[in-house]
Write a protein that holds these residues in place. Structure first.
Motif, short mmCIF file in Angstrom:
data_model
loop_
_atom_site.label_atom_id
_atom_site.label_comp_id
_atom_site.label_asym_id
_atom_site.label_seq_id
_atom_site.Cartn_x
_atom_site.Cartn_y
_atom_site.Cartn_z
N LEU A 211 43.38 35.77 39.27
CA LEU A 211 43.90 36.82 38.38
C LEU A 211 43.80 38.20 39.04
CD1 LEU A 211 42.47 35.59 34.96
CD2 LEU A 211 44.82 35.43 35.78
N MET A 212 42.76 38.41 39.82
CA MET A 212 42.65 39.69 40.55
C MET A 212 43.81 39.87 41.52
SD MET A 212 38.55 39.76 41.36
CE MET A 212 38.67 41.16 42.47
N TYR A 213 44.29 38.77 42.06
CA TYR A 213 45.42 38.84 42.98
C TYR A 213 46.74 38.98 42.24
CZ TYR A 213 48.87 37.44 46.46
OH TYR A 213 49.97 37.40 47.29
N ILE A 214 46.87 38.29 41.10
CA ILE A 214 48.14 38.24 40.39
C ILE A 214 48.44 39.51 39.60
CG2 ILE A 214 49.33 37.11 38.45
CD1 ILE A 214 48.00 34.49 39.37
N LEU A 215 47.47 39.97 38.82
CA LEU A 215 47.74 41.03 37.84
C LEU A 215 48.20 42.35 38.46
CD1 LEU A 215 44.91 40.36 35.23
CD2 LEU A 215 47.32 39.70 35.14
N PRO A 216 47.58 42.85 39.52
CA PRO A 216 48.05 44.13 40.07
C PRO A 216 49.49 44.10 40.54
CG PRO A 216 45.87 43.60 40.92
CD PRO A 216 46.37 42.37 40.22
N LYS A 217 49.94 42.94 41.01
CA LYS A 217 51.29 42.84 41.56
C LYS A 217 52.35 43.09 40.50
CE LYS A 217 54.33 39.73 44.12
NZ LYS A 217 54.46 38.42 44.80
N PHE A 218 52.13 42.58 39.29
CA PHE A 218 53.16 42.66 38.26
C PHE A 218 52.92 43.76 37.24
CE2 PHE A 218 53.52 38.29 39.83
CZ PHE A 218 54.88 38.25 40.10
N THR A 219 51.79 44.46 37.35
CA THR A 219 51.55 45.59 36.45
C THR A 219 51.84 46.91 37.14
OG1 THR A 219 49.21 45.56 37.08
CG2 THR A 219 49.82 44.35 35.10
N ASP A 220 52.26 46.85 38.38
CA ASP A 220 52.57 48.06 39.14
C ASP A 220 54.03 48.45 38.90
OD1 ASP A 220 52.34 50.18 40.82
OD2 ASP A 220 52.61 49.03 42.66
N ILE A 301 49.41 33.59 32.40
CA ILE A 301 49.05 35.02 32.38
C ILE A 301 49.95 35.79 33.35
CG2 ILE A 301 47.22 36.67 32.92
CD1 ILE A 301 45.22 34.56 31.93
N ARG A 302 50.25 35.16 34.48
CA ARG A 302 51.20 35.78 35.41
C ARG A 302 52.55 35.98 34.74
NH1 ARG A 302 55.37 33.80 38.21
NH2 ARG A 302 55.97 34.78 40.19
N MET A 303 52.99 34.98 33.97
CA MET A 303 54.26 35.10 33.25
C MET A 303 54.21 36.25 32.25
SD MET A 303 56.54 32.70 34.15
CE MET A 303 57.55 32.26 32.74
N TYR A 304 53.05 36.44 31.59
CA TYR A 304 52.91 37.55 30.65
C TYR A 304 53.18 38.89 31.34
CZ TYR A 304 50.68 34.78 26.93
OH TYR A 304 50.41 33.89 25.92
N THR A 305 52.63 39.05 32.52
CA THR A 305 52.80 40.33 33.22
C THR A 305 54.21 40.48 33.79
OG1 THR A 305 51.91 39.35 35.27
CG2 THR A 305 50.35 40.44 33.80
N LYS A 306 54.76 39.40 34.31
CA LYS A 306 56.08 39.48 34.92
C LYS A 306 57.17 39.71 33.88
CE LYS A 306 59.34 36.85 37.78
NZ LYS A 306 59.59 35.61 38.55
#
Length: 597
Positions: A211-220, A301-306
């Motif tokens: 999640l540390m790797y995934i979340l910053p990518k799609f919340t930027d 969760i990645r889908m949520y952010t994307k």
């Protein structure tokens, strides 16, 4: 280096470290098989008496090499079965004695076995009893000659010798049931002693790292789908990372389905969780269900952010996460803890291809009211649920909102949706293959039910080989090894598109009797091709959009991503009256010139 980049880098290191530790645990075990363990696994004093002497050189010995231990166990079982078969089988000389040597009519008397299998020992007694059980029908029957009688005796003896291991040795069914548990219970040392700690480090810490790797990518940056550089990615465009990932997934599925004895450490790590849920130790199927659920949740969760800008995608993702976690993983385990049948209430035949297998029907029938309810529920979903829900909502109600296969494809497989083949040739192969699998499933189930209701009198032993072929080729190789292992190689819906028989059934209903369609405003289409590129089912959406034609393809799972990536709002998922679904193509706008086909 920005703070977000640092977080991503640390997360990637943590995740890869946890993954590396998980793989390393396979080589950290020691193995010691005890007499008590083997006796408990065999569960039969007669079998134990015959088998244990062959294991004298293996029992209570400590092995540090897994491959050497498993190889020794397998060769010992083979030697035991050979020795036991040689000891108890009916020989050619005994067949000759039973058949006699007469050229004229001869009547067989079962009492002859007292002479042929004379003696007070265990072996003669076994032969007399088993021949009476299998060949009792021969008693008092007349035959034209000894040769005719011998033919019948040989057939009977063939069945007898083939079944010796069922009562005296380790037959293939017993071996299938105990081999993984045997290796697991023989595993000692670091992994069993630290399984709770390992589960925390590998799965909890590893999930945090992911999640540390995934979340910053799609919340930027601003909301919206970001596919920047996707075709330059080594992971997402069939590059070396994608090939490596696909190879790892393929290897995992091969081990899971056919060589689970080599991954027992992974099940041991999950024993504490399995004990809390079902009261039993973890099997390879619990391991699979757990990993499947974790993958859906993390990538959900990645889908949520994307897709955080889209309510449709957020609700759809929540749905597949809920159904996988609750219905596919937790509820079946709790049912087992309550001494009820393991049952996934969202799984539907023919995807749940063994629903009508005799073992399942007998188990449900033996569990009284709850079992009958489960059987009725499953049949109701097939006959009522599928046509009714598909009529109102299209196949998306199941394939994109409920199904576990679809849930994994929409979450873990989302980065690979652009790899699906959009060619006309692929579409032709798809239609032939998926409907062939549906026919195969229907034929197999028909054969199974006929044998079940006639006690095998009509089709004899035909059921088992048909079931085994389907289970191997479709249920394991296609659905698992190819269906998921090929995500990074050929897209995330290989199984759903080419092999799932339930998708074929849903698709037939959706094509000809449904309110669902994707409408197109052809006058707005700029032919950018985003819709076709990101269609996971390989539909050339742009071809329909350019013509202003509704998309009612039987393969469409209604994921809605084509609509999300369209920069002009050309596509819209709708549930409307059936009238107008099969519209004719137009050139410009909704009132343009019609093309005569």
């Amino acid at each position: 280096m920005t703070f977000k980049t640092l977080i991503k880098s640390v997360g990637l290191v943590v995740f890869l470290g946890s993954l590396g530790l998980w793989v390393a645990t396979l080589f950290l075990g020691e193995y010691r098989l005890t007499t008590q363990t083997l006796e408990e696994l065999l569960g039969d004093e007669t079998k134990a008496k015959e088998v244990l002497p062959y294991f004298s050189g293996v029992l209570d010995q400590t092995y540090t090499n897994k491959f050497a231990f498993i190889g020794t166990v397998k060769s010992t079982i083979k030697d035991a079965n050979t020795g036991i078969t040689d000891k108890y089988q009916i020989t050619e000389a005994e067949i000759d004695a039973l058949a006699g040597n007469s050229e004229s009519e001869i009547t067989f008397a079962l009492s002859l076995t007292e002479t042929v299998f004379a003696g007070e020992g265990e072996v003669p007694a076994f032969k007399r009893k088993i021949f009476a059980d299998y060949g009792g029908w021969l008693d008092g029957r007349a035959f034209a000659s000894s040769a005719d009688l011998r033919g019948q005796i040989e057939g009977t003896v063939g069945y007898i010798n083939a079944d010796i291991l069922k009562t005296r040795g380790i037959d293939k069914y017993t071996l299938k049931a105990i081999k993984v548990d045997m290796i697991k219970r023989a595993t000692v040392g670091f992994v069993p002693d630290n399984n709770a700690l390992l589960s925390i480090i590998i799965f909890i810490v590893g999930t945090i790292g992911a999640l540390m790797y995934i979340l910053p990518k799609f919340t930027d940056g601003p909301e919206g789908i970001k596919h920047n550089g996707i075709f330059h990615s080594a992971m997402k465009s069939q590059g070396w990372l994608g090939i490596l990932t696909g190879s790892f997934l393929i290897g995992f599925y091969i081990l899971l389905y056919w060589y689970a004895e080599y991954i027992t450490e992974w099940t041991i790590i999950l024993d504490p969780l399995s004990m809390r849920l079902s009261g039993n130790g973890a099997s390879q199927w619990f391991l699979y269900g757990f990993l499947y659920t974790v993958a859906v949740l993390v990538m959900g969760i990645r889908m949520y952010t994307k897709y955080r800008h889209s309510k449709y995608q957020l609700i759809r993702t929540t749905s597949v996460m809920f159904f996988q976690t609750a219905f596919a993983f937790i509820i079946p385990e709790i049912l087992v803890r309550m001494n009820q049948p393991y049952f996934d209430f969202k799984n539907i035949w023919p995807l749940d291809y063994d629903f009508f297998f005799s073992f399942n029907l007998k188990e449900l029938a033996a569990n009284g009211g709850i079992g009958v309810f489960m059987l009725g529920w499953g049949i109701a979903l097939i006959l009522v649920g599928v046509p009714v829900f598909t009529y109102f909502f299209g196949k998306r109600w199941y394939c994109s909102w409920v199904c576990g296969c679809g849930g994994l494809a929409e979450t873990l497989g989302d980065p690979y949706r652009q790899l699906s083949d959009k060619s006309l040739k692929a579409w032709k192969v798809e239609r032939i293959l998926i409907h062939s699998v549906l026919v195969f499933a229907v034929v197999m189930t028909s054969v199974t039910l006929i044998n079940f209701f006639t006690d095998g009198r009509m089709l004899g032993s035909l059921t088992e080989p048909v079931q085994e072929v389907y289970g191997f080729a479709i249920g394991s190789a296609f659905a698992g090894v190819i269906g998921t292992g090929f995500y990074p190689l050929m897209g995330n819906r290989m199984w759903c598109r080419f092999g799932c028989p339930l998708a074929a059934y849903l698709g037939i209903v959706q094509k000809f009797k449904s309110r669902f369609r994707i409408t197109t405003n052809g006058g707005q289409c700029i032919s950018c091709g985003n819709c076709s590129t990101y269609c996971e089912m390989g539909i050339d959406v742009r071809w329909y959009a350019q013509r202003g034609q509704n998309i009612i393809r039987s393969s469409c799972v209604g994921c809605g991503v084509c609509s999300q990536v369209c920069p002009r709002g050309v596509l819209k998922l709708e549930n409307k009256e059936e009238k107008g679904r099969f519209n004719e193509p137009i050139l410009i706008g909704n009132d343009g010139v019609k093309v005569t086909m």
